[in-house]
Design a protein around this motif. Structure first.
Motif, PDB file in Angstrom:
ATOM      1  N   ALA A   1     -25.582 -20.336 -25.510  1.00 51.86           N
ATOM      2  CA  ALA A   1     -24.924 -21.020 -26.632  1.00 51.86           C
ATOM      3  C   ALA A   1     -23.700 -20.241 -27.099  1.00 51.86           C
TER       4      ALA A   1
ATOM      5  N   PRO B   1     -16.548 -34.767 -31.603  1.00 50.61           N
ATOM      6  CA  PRO B   1     -17.764 -33.952 -31.821  1.00 50.61           C
ATOM      7  C   PRO B   1     -18.874 -34.278 -30.836  1.00 50.61           C
TER       8      PRO B   1
ATOM      9  N   THR C   1     -18.758 -34.343 -27.784  1.00 51.42           N
ATOM     10  CA  THR C   1     -18.679 -33.528 -26.573  1.00 51.42           C
ATOM     11  C   THR C   1     -19.601 -32.310 -26.653  1.00 51.42           C
ATOM     12  N   HIS C   2     -20.037 -31.965 -27.869  1.00 46.88           N
ATOM     13  CA  HIS C   2     -20.919 -30.815 -28.034  1.00 46.88           C
ATOM     14  C   HIS C   2     -22.404 -31.198 -27.996  1.00 46.88           C
TER      15      HIS C   2
ATOM     16  N   ASN D   1     -18.766 -36.301 -21.057  1.00 40.73           N
ATOM     17  CA  ASN D   1     -17.719 -35.443 -20.502  1.00 40.73           C
ATOM     18  C   ASN D   1     -17.380 -35.740 -19.055  1.00 40.73           C
TER      19      ASN D   1
ATOM     20  N   PRO E   1     -21.356 -29.728 -19.055  1.00 46.35           N
ATOM     21  CA  PRO E   1     -20.579 -28.866 -19.957  1.00 46.35           C
ATOM     22  C   PRO E   1     -20.567 -27.428 -19.455  1.00 46.35           C
TER      23      PRO E   1
ATOM     24  N   TYR F   1     -20.875 -20.650 -24.690  1.00 47.10           N
ATOM     25  CA  TYR F   1     -20.227 -21.955 -24.832  1.00 47.10           C
ATOM     26  C   TYR F   1     -19.244 -21.937 -25.996  1.00 47.10           C
ATOM     27  N   VAL F   2     -19.675 -21.368 -27.139  1.00 43.77           N
ATOM     28  CA  VAL F   2     -18.792 -21.289 -28.302  1.00 43.77           C
ATOM     29  C   VAL F   2     -17.563 -20.438 -27.986  1.00 43.77           C
TER      30      VAL F   2
ATOM     31  N   ILE G   1     -24.616 -29.936 -24.730  1.00 38.19           N
ATOM     32  CA  ILE G   1     -25.013 -28.525 -24.713  1.00 38.19           C
ATOM     33  C   ILE G   1     -26.067 -28.245 -25.780  1.00 38.19           C
ATOM     34  N   ALA G   2     -25.972 -28.953 -26.923  1.00 33.66           N
ATOM     35  CA  ALA G   2     -26.986 -28.780 -27.982  1.00 33.66           C
ATOM     36  C   ALA G   2     -28.347 -29.246 -27.486  1.00 33.66           C
TER      37      ALA G   2
ATOM     38  N   ARG H   1     -11.376 -32.277 -31.897  1.00 35.75           N
ATOM     39  CA  ARG H   1     -11.987 -32.726 -30.653  1.00 35.75           C
ATOM     40  C   ARG H   1     -13.184 -33.614 -30.970  1.00 35.75           C
TER      41      ARG H   1
ATOM     42  N   GLU I   1     -15.131 -22.327 -25.869  1.00 36.64           N
ATOM     43  CA  GLU I   1     -14.399 -23.321 -26.643  1.00 36.64           C
ATOM     44  C   GLU I   1     -13.273 -22.670 -27.441  1.00 36.64           C
TER      45      GLU I   1
END
Length: 327
Positions: free
Chosen positions: A23, A56, A58-59, A323, A327, A26-27, A62-63, A54, A30
């Motif tokens: 996680a 939201p 798209t996240h 996407n 991701p 990923y952050v 991964i969540a 962007r 970004e």
């Protein structure tokens, strides 16, 4: 997924650090992506290729993947939970009053007739691994069936119950205790004997002996059961308006809740009242669930595995849909 009290191998929870690292990566990625786009000198071009806000959604992939991996990590740690499982070792003695007061019709068709129907249902639905015995009592007690897993014997005994004079509640309890002692000796003695329970269904006041505190009385028998660690759960069956006809005379036979309640209290058992066959079935059902099952700790990883896999799968699908790539 609740009810967890222990983890079989908690070291697997270190996998949470791996998920946290993913996680964080990923952050970080970004943030770097946004920083790289700032190298464009032309802000008009920048807004075109890298909008300030962007999407939201798209996240979301991964969540979902992180949540799924966390759930799978817990599953690997071997979570356990308390669950109800059928007993495979126990002894139950069903003690049924067949005194003349059970001929009362305040419960249709009679108290005894309704008691037979409910008792047979209790027997048929009791956990198969339990040894069940049957005792009937009026002026004396009779062991009709020694504890056995063969339910056909108990059903036949209940079918052939017959009325008799007087009520010796204590003798019924003592007969059940003796039957339990006998099977315990066969199974290896008191230390290794399975748990036992007496279920006493009656409607009337003890008449033999007159005092419940007599050495052979109901209260004394209940205290003896307590010493042996055998609860006596009682069902007081009938109404306050019950009558029977004996010798051409109508004799009131009100149900005796007080003594049966005290017998349950003295022995550590439960007390139930029933004034109809429906209530009697409900009382037997509560006892059947308590006696026939026990709480044991067992593996509970499957539910975590299912939910973890589901979240990962949905995360992958979302990544492709949102996407057009992972991701």
């Amino acid at each position: 997924m609740g009810g967890i009290t222990q983890l079989a191998d908690a070291w697997w929870l270190l996998g949470v650090l791996v998920v946290a690292g993913l996680a964080a990566g990923y952050v970080y990625n970004e943030l770097r992506r946004r920083k790289r786009t700032m190298t464009f000198a032309n802000t008009t071009v920048l807004d075109t290729v890298a909008p300030k806000t962007r999407n939201p959604f798209t996240h979301v992939p991964i969540a979902l993947l992180c949540v799924g991996l966390l759930l799978l990590t817990v599953a690997l740690a071997g979570p356990t939970a308390m669950r109800k499982v059928p007993r495979n070792r126990a002894t139950v003695m069903l003690v049924i009053d067949v005194s003349l007061s059970m001929e009362s019709t305040d419960v249709s068709p009679t108290r005894l007739g309704a008691a037979k129907v409910a008792a047979k249902q209790f027997v048929e639905q009791l956990t198969p691994g339990i040894n069940l015995g049957v005792v009937s009592f009026a002026g004396t007690a009779s062991l009709l069936v020694s504890p056995t897993p063969d339910r056909s014997l108990a059903l036949a005994a209940i079918d052939h119950l017959e009325l008799a004079e007087r009520t010796a509640t204590g003798e019924g309890i003592y007969a059940a205790l003796q039957a339990i002692d006998n099977i315990d000796s066969v199974l290896g003695g008191a230390k290794t004997a399975p748990p036992a329970r007496i279920v006493l269904e009656s409607d009337g006041k003890q008449t033999v002996p007159q005092s419940l505190d007599d050495p052979r009385g109901g209260y004394t028998a209940a205290m003896e059961a307590k010493k042996k660690g055998i609860p006596v759960s009682t069902i007081s069956f009938g109404t306050a308006d019950g009558v029977v006809t004996i010798g051409g005379q109508q004799i009131p036979v009100p149900v005796d809740d007080e003594s049966l309640h005290k017998i349950a209290d003295l022995s550590g058992g439960q007390f139930f009242t029933a004034s109809s066959i429906g209530e009697l079935n409900k009382a037997y059902g509560s006892l059947r669930d308590e006696i026939g099952f026990e709480m044991q700790r067992g593996d509970n990883s499957r539910v975590w595995m299912i939910w973890g896999t589901l979240f990962v799968a949905v995360g992958i699908v979302a990544a492709v849909a949102v996407n057009r790539r992972l991701p």
